[in-house]
Structures are given as C-alpha cells and as structure tokens.
Design an enzyme around this catalytic site. Sequence first.
Site, PDB file in Angstrom:
ATOM      1  N   CYS A   1      26.116  32.088 -15.614  1.00 16.26           N
ATOM      2  CA  CYS A   1      27.066  31.307 -16.428  1.00 16.26           C
ATOM      3  C   CYS A   1      27.930  32.167 -17.345  1.00 16.26           C
ATOM      4  CB  CYS A   1      26.298  30.289 -17.267  1.00 16.26           C
ATOM      5  SG  CYS A   1      25.501  29.025 -16.259  1.00 16.26           S
TER       6      CYS A   1
HETATM    7  N1  LIG Z   1      21.575  28.216 -13.149  1.00 17.14           N
HETATM    8  C1  LIG Z   1      21.948  27.708 -14.304  1.00 17.14           C
HETATM    9  O1  LIG Z   1      21.265  27.909 -15.295  1.00 17.14           O
HETATM   10  C2  LIG Z   1      23.200  26.848 -14.434  1.00 17.14           C
HETATM   11  C3  LIG Z   1      23.401  26.160 -15.626  1.00 17.14           C
HETATM   12  C4  LIG Z   1      24.513  25.360 -15.753  1.00 17.14           C
HETATM   13  C5  LIG Z   1      25.428  25.261 -14.690  1.00 17.14           C
HETATM   14  N2  LIG Z   1      25.230  25.952 -13.536  1.00 17.14           N
HETATM   15  C6  LIG Z   1      26.198  25.776 -12.449  1.00 17.14           C
HETATM   16  O2  LIG Z   1      25.648  24.896 -11.483  1.00 17.14           O
HETATM   17  C7  LIG Z   1      26.091  25.271 -10.168  1.00 17.14           C
HETATM   18  C8  LIG Z   1      24.889  25.568  -9.290  1.00 17.14           C
HETATM   19  O3  LIG Z   1      24.203  26.660  -9.858  1.00 17.14           O
HETATM   20  P1  LIG Z   1      22.741  27.081  -9.433  1.00 17.14           P
HETATM   21  O4  LIG Z   1      22.284  28.069 -10.438  1.00 17.14           O
HETATM   22  O5  LIG Z   1      21.918  25.870  -9.170  1.00 17.14           O
HETATM   23  O6  LIG Z   1      23.067  27.825  -8.039  1.00 17.14           O
HETATM   24  P2  LIG Z   1      21.999  28.331  -6.946  1.00 17.14           P
HETATM   25  O7  LIG Z   1      22.646  29.463  -6.267  1.00 17.14           O
HETATM   26  O8  LIG Z   1      20.657  28.509  -7.587  1.00 17.14           O
HETATM   27  O9  LIG Z   1      21.863  27.102  -5.954  1.00 17.14           O
HETATM   28  C9  LIG Z   1      22.919  26.600  -5.231  1.00 17.14           C
HETATM   29  C10 LIG Z   1      22.391  26.077  -3.905  1.00 17.14           C
HETATM   30  O10 LIG Z   1      23.478  25.498  -3.200  1.00 17.14           O
HETATM   31  C11 LIG Z   1      23.323  25.804  -1.815  1.00 17.14           C
HETATM   32  N3  LIG Z   1      24.624  25.653  -1.182  1.00 17.14           N
HETATM   33  C12 LIG Z   1      25.661  26.507  -1.142  1.00 17.14           C
HETATM   34  N4  LIG Z   1      26.700  25.976  -0.493  1.00 17.14           N
HETATM   35  C13 LIG Z   1      26.311  24.745  -0.086  1.00 17.14           C
HETATM   36  C14 LIG Z   1      26.924  23.699   0.660  1.00 17.14           C
HETATM   37  N5  LIG Z   1      28.190  23.811   1.056  1.00 17.14           N
HETATM   38  N6  LIG Z   1      26.223  22.599   0.904  1.00 17.14           N
HETATM   39  C15 LIG Z   1      24.937  22.477   0.499  1.00 17.14           C
HETATM   40  N7  LIG Z   1      24.294  23.418  -0.202  1.00 17.14           N
HETATM   41  C16 LIG Z   1      24.978  24.537  -0.496  1.00 17.14           C
HETATM   42  C17 LIG Z   1      22.753  27.202  -1.808  1.00 17.14           C
HETATM   43  O11 LIG Z   1      22.087  27.487  -0.603  1.00 17.14           O
HETATM   44  C18 LIG Z   1      21.803  27.162  -3.010  1.00 17.14           C
HETATM   45  O12 LIG Z   1      20.488  26.801  -2.629  1.00 17.14           O
HETATM   46  C19 LIG Z   1      27.016  26.458 -10.364  1.00 17.14           C
HETATM   47  O13 LIG Z   1      28.318  25.988 -10.467  1.00 17.14           O
HETATM   48  C20 LIG Z   1      26.557  27.039 -11.691  1.00 17.14           C
HETATM   49  O14 LIG Z   1      27.578  27.746 -12.337  1.00 17.14           O
HETATM   50  C21 LIG Z   1      24.112  26.739 -13.382  1.00 17.14           C
END
Ligand SMILES: NC(=O)c1ccc[n+]([C@@H]2O[C@H](COP(=O)([O-])OP(=O)(O)OC[C@H]3O[C@@H](n4cnc5c(N)ncnc54)[C@H](O)[C@@H]3O)[C@@H](O)[C@H]2O)c1
Length: 437
Positions: free
Chosen positions: A274
């Site tokens: 982030c």
């Molecule tokens: N990790 C955090 O603490 C956090 C906090 C707030 C916001 N976010 C935001 O949330 C979003 C997700 O982050 P995350 O940390 O969960 O990511 P992540 O990488 O842990 O998980 C994302 C998942 O989405 C899957 N994926 C990718 N493309 C896809 C598709 N087209 N269809 C289906 N699945 C698909 C991936 O295989 C993966 O398992 C991002 O935009 C991130 O910036 C993350």
Amino acid sequence: MDHADILSEKLRSKSAQVAVVGLGYVGLSLAVGLGKAGIRILGIDVDVERVGLLSNGTSYIGDITDGDIRWLLAEGLLSASATFEGTGQVDAIVICVPTPLRKSKEPDISSIVSAVDSIAPTLRKGQLVVLESTTYPGTTEEVLQSRFEGLGFTLGRDLFLAFSPERVDPGNRTFTSANIPKVVGGVTATCTALAAALYSIVTSKVHRVSNPRVAETAKLLENTFRSVNIALANELALACRAIDVDPWEVIDAAATKPFGFMPFYPGPGTGGHCIPLDPLYLSWRVRMNGFEPRFIALADEINRSMPRHVVTTISDALNERGQCLRDAQVLVLGVTYKRDVNDVRESPALEIIKILIEKGVRISYSDPFTPQLDLGDQKIASTPLTADLLGTSDCVVVVTDHSSFDYPLIARAARLVVDVRNALRVIPDHREHIVTL
Ligand SMILES: NC(=O)c1ccc[n+]([C@@H]2O[C@H](COP(=O)([O-])OP(=O)(O)OC[C@H]3O[C@@H](n4cnc5c(N)ncnc54)[C@H](O)[C@@H]3O)[C@@H](O)[C@H]2O)c1
C-alpha cells in the site's frame, strides 16, 4: 418489488450469495468475515494453487486459520473456484484483485480489467458489483460503469455499482475488519445504500460518500498521509544526526502533546502493498489533469532513499571499527516489510540486501516469518538466531523489529548492531556497539 428492494431484502435476511474475486489478503479476509456471518461465499481466484489449498481447508494468509476455512467448508458457506462460471448466480460480486505499479511507476489495473471481462458475460439484472482494489480516482466510473452501461444495464435501477476501499492492517489485533469503519461510494444513492447494506453484515460502521471518486481518493489520502509522515520522520532522523540529537527521544517528547501531533518513526523505508504504491496512483491521475503534486513525489524520494542510507550507516559503523564493507559478514534481522507479518512485498530489506550483496558483503538473515527469501537470481534460507551466529557476524542489522527476537541476547552477543528501528532502545547495556539511524 424492484431489483433494489429484492437485493436489499436478501442482504437483510442474509440469504444473499456473494462472489469474492481475488482471494488474497483482502479478498480472503472479506470472504471469511462474510462467511462467518452466515453469507454463502463463492471465492474465485485465477491462482489454481490457492483455490486448491482453500478447497482442502488450508489457509495461506497469516491472519486466517485453517480452522476458519474448514468450518466454512463444512457448513457449506464457502466454495472456491478458479473459474467464473458461478458469477451469474450470485447476488453480489466484490472485486479484490491486485493493483501494482508498472516499472514506469504507472498504475497497473490490468487485473481489474481482466476480472471485469470475466464477470461481464454472465452479469444479470439485480446484481451488485463492488470494487475494493485500491485504484486511481475515476476507475469505478471509467472502467466498470461505462463497461456495464455498454452492456445495456441502467446503473442504480437494474445493476448496482460501488467502490469501497479495504483498510485492513495485517497483523493488527486491535483493529480488524469488524471494527474498522468502511467507506462506501456508489454511482447512485441506491448503489451506495445496497453496498452499505452488504458491509453492515461484517462491520460495525459504514461511512457513505457521495460518489466512487471520493471513496477512491479517500483511500489514497490515507496512505499518502502515512507515506508523507514516515518521510518526515525519516528526514528528521537524518537532520537529528547532523546535530547529535536522538530522533526517537524527540518524537516521544512531541507525542506527549495530547492534540495536534501523531507519532511516526524513522526506519529503513516503506514496504508492503500500500504505502509505497498508492500515493503514486493519486499523483499519476491528477498529473493527467495538469496538476503536479509535490508532497507525494518528495515523500516517495525520501522513503526510497532510506535503504541506501541504511547501507551507508552500516559501512560507516564498520569503518569506525577499522573494517570495510566488502567481505564483511552481515546478519540481517527481519526481512518482512513490517513487524510480525509474513509479507515481504516491497520490503526495504530486499533492497538493503541487494545493495549489500552488490558491494561484496557476505549476507545471512534470520526471520521467523520468512523461511526462504527469493532475491530473483538467488534464494537464501533463514538462519536460526543464536549467540554463536550473532558473535561471528561483523555487523547485525535490525531491519524489521519482530517481537519474538531476543533483543537482550542480540545486544549482548553481537559485536556491532545497526538498529534502524531502535528496537534495542529499552536495553541500557552494550550501547557502545549499538548504532541507530
Ligand atoms: N494487503 C493489504 O493489506 C491491503 C490493504 C488495503 C488494500 N489493499 C488493496 O486490495 C487489493 C488486493 O490486495 P491483496 O493484498 O489482497 O492482493 P493479493 O496479491 O494478496 O491477492 C490478490 C489475489 O487476486 C488474484 N487475482 C489476480 N487477478 C485476478 C483475476 N483477474 N481474477 C481473479 N483473481 C485474480 C491473485 O491470484 C491473488 O490471489 C489491492 O488493490 C491492494 O492494493 C491491500
């Protein structure tokens, strides 16, 4: 009853079925939260291995236990799939896919576009779609709304669309999805109300805003606020060094002010998915409209310079002891981007280790959360932290202050400690060989 009334009633009675697209830190946490509240979840991820693990009752996210997954599977509240076949049957679809930066530091929303492409063919009247992925202001309207309208839907009447940013703080036991207020901005008031009804199932407070752009920008402000304040703390550390003042003592003194001050601390730079990324989503978008934000760029520059500053601090400390960096044996303690999590994404430790290796340093590391570290061209394994290892290293660098590290042992057994988190602050002895930022 119209489409909105039917969906509202399904959400109220918890008979709605929800698809969560992208089962990472954010999506799996949401899926488990909704499932525990009694909502049937269809979890979709393009990563077949993750789907397989979940289907076998195994969690791959630190804050979620295998027991949680197994219980949801046994109750019929969770099914995991690597295809989008079931999305036509569900009542709501929440998109939680990754939004990284390209090498050029521009937003990469290709996963959002791909997820939208995948749900579009089976989208039906009466469904709610919520985007949770952090993204630049305008994405929900420009990418999703226009696509759905092109398919013939009238948003707010027969299809509902909102943006609601995720604020989860991995590893934080005090603030969880249950008590962190959720910001919701729909493309119409009805869309906002339905998305708010969905999140009310899992969170105690929903804050509604007038449109998705406000919700998208609010998320970016939150992380820009952190990036800028961390940069300020990092710059303060460098400034204090010039006048021989302890920056941590200064910050703690300022933090006794009961209003108008919030403490941020210096460190090796920012990491995770982030803080180093999100502010650049905002600056990229506003630059397209002719505005050049300066705070974001400056904070990014200061934070990204910290790994190199850590290496200079190590080099200077060794030099004072008549040693040079080249061929020194350096032990890095903690490689994850923050304390007590298992996430190394964007971790400044990776950059520090990379620079040290380039300079001919012999590297080892110890991190209870990261058994193996992938450096691209080589993989290295974590070493158990022992008095012997500490004593035989020329320099021990505390990069991530995990709470399980034995800090008294580190202070006692190491010959030289570069403590970039000030984790050894409470240990009064052996200060002569402990160096801070
Ligand atoms: N990790 C955090 O603490 C956090 C906090 C707030 C916001 N976010 C935001 O949330 C979003 C997700 O982050 P995350 O940390 O969960 O990511 P992540 O990488 O842990 O998980 C994302 C998942 O989405 C899957 N994926 C990718 N493309 C896809 C598709 N087209 N269809 C289906 N699945 C698909 C991936 O295989 C993966 O398992 C991002 O935009 C991130 O910036 C993350």
